[in-house]
Design an enzyme around this catalytic site. Structure first.
Site, PDB file in Angstrom:
ATOM      1  N   SER A 149      -3.096 -12.396   3.851  1.00 35.74           N
ATOM      2  CA  SER A 149      -3.533 -12.294   2.507  1.00 35.74           C
ATOM      3  C   SER A 149      -2.732 -12.751   1.354  1.00 35.74           C
ATOM      4  CB  SER A 149      -4.167 -10.784   2.264  1.00 35.74           C
ATOM      5  OG  SER A 149      -2.885 -10.027   2.384  1.00 35.74           O
ATOM      6  N   LYS A 156       0.996  -1.137  -0.031  1.00 35.86           N
ATOM      7  CA  LYS A 156      -0.018  -0.152  -0.053  1.00 35.86           C
ATOM      8  C   LYS A 156       0.766   1.348   0.041  1.00 35.86           C
ATOM      9  CE  LYS A 156      -4.312  -0.735   0.525  1.00 35.86           C
ATOM     10  NZ  LYS A 156      -5.138  -1.184  -0.574  1.00 35.86           N
TER      11      LYS A 156
END
Ligand SMILES: Cc1ncc(COP(=O)(O)O)c(C=O)c1O
Length: 321
Positions: A283, A48
């Site tokens: 994830s 991110k």
């Protein structure tokens, strides 16, 4: 930029350009390859950082973000860490709003990087250590209140094009260069859907035969058309919010939806560490689990590309390790 070729002006110059590893140990008994992009090697230890930089640069360019203006965003911790880094270097005060269902490591890291962190209670009845769509809605309400109070710039990762563009314009180019375009499929566990949508669009423009699959928690599989079960609680932080109206997914052609359980994501995350020496978060396990399913099914004998979103260090306080 080539990290080894020169001295960087700031840590912002080393966001992106992460290596890709072939997971040949995990695929030993299978027909096919998995290529994994080590995005946990970014300065904030997650993918991110890419979108934090792109969203802030675009907001500066358009004038939406004024000098010294406070930046606020709702985060599962990773976008917030990226924004804490980018805002810290560029001189914007930053406030992160996060659910208490996300790990404490994330809040501590954002504070260390100079952010103010506001934690929001989980939705009533939620399991500790999980973030459902309902819990995220409470974080959204608090974020809106703080934006108003501070006259802040909302660095809205669910809606700003900078999220999509970080993947569509930049990361996709890296991936196609690194792999020479030699892959047949891609799958991704979605939060905002920015990674999936940006890469899916770019990959299909490059080669329409590349198949792109979303990955969802088995109890929150809305893209697959399933009902949300047991309030959609799951342990795969950063996504799986059961949102059927994700902006970045509009008009996107998707080849299919895969489902993953917490146990499956955890099991592959642990195997990544033990067998591949890759210390990543759940994830990443979900993404690699999806890739293994594709190699056992529709993409047998082919090559699947995945992103490894964040570091296992962000989960030391959980039951993952
Ligand atoms: C660890 C982790 N995995 C996956 C995702 C989902 O990525 P995206 O928002 O691009 O769909 C996020 C998003 O915050 C994340 O932090």
């Amino acid at each position: 930029m080539d990290r080894s070729a020169s001295i960087c002006k700031s840590v912002l110059d080393v966001i992106g350009n992460t290596p890709i590893i072939e997971l040949s140990r995990l695929t030993k008994v299978l027909d096919g390859k998995i290529l994994a992009k080590m995005d946990y090697l970014n300065p904030g230890f997650s993918k991110k950082d890419r979108i934090a930089l792109q969203m802030i640069q675009e907001a500066e360019h358009s004038g939406a973000l004024k000098p010294n203006q406070t930046v606020v965003e709702l985060t599962s911790g990773n976008t917030g860490t990226g924004l804490a880094i980018v805002c810290g270097i560029k001189g914007y005060p930053f406030i992160a709003v996060m659910s208490k269902g996300n790990t404490n490591e994330r809040a501590r890291m954002m504070r260390a990087l100079g952010a103010e962190v506001i934690l929001v209670e989980q939705a009533p009845g939620s399991t500790p250590g999980t973030v459902s769509g309902e819990s995220l809605e409470l974080v959204e309400q608090e974020t809106n209140r703080i934006v108003e109070e501070y006259g802040a710039f909302r660095c809205d990762q669910f809606n700003l094009n900078g999220n999509f563009n970080a993947w569509y314009l930049r990361a996709a180019r890296e991936i196609i260069q690194q792999t020479k375009g030699n892959f047949d499929g891609f799958c991704d566990f979605m939060g905002t859907g920015g990674t999936f949508a940006g890469l899916c669009r770019a990959f299909k423009e490059f080669n329409p035969k590349i198949q792109c699959y979303v990955i969802e928690p088995i109890n929150a599989a809305v893209v697959a058309g399933n009902k949300v079960l047991s309030s959609g609680d799951h342990k795969i932080q950063g996504g799986g919010y059961a949102m059927s109206n994700l902006m970045f997914l509009k008009n996107l052609s998707i080849d299919g939806a895969l489902q993953v359980t917490d146990e499956e994501a955890y099991a592959i995350t642990r195997r990544l560490a033990k067998e591949e020496g890759i210390f990543a978060g759940p994830s990443s396990g979900a993404n690699v689990h999806g890739a293994l399913q594709l190699l056992k099914g529709p993409l047998k004998g082919k090559t699947v590309f995945v992103v490894l979103p964040d570091s296992g260090l962000k989960y030391l306080s959980t039951d993952l390790w």
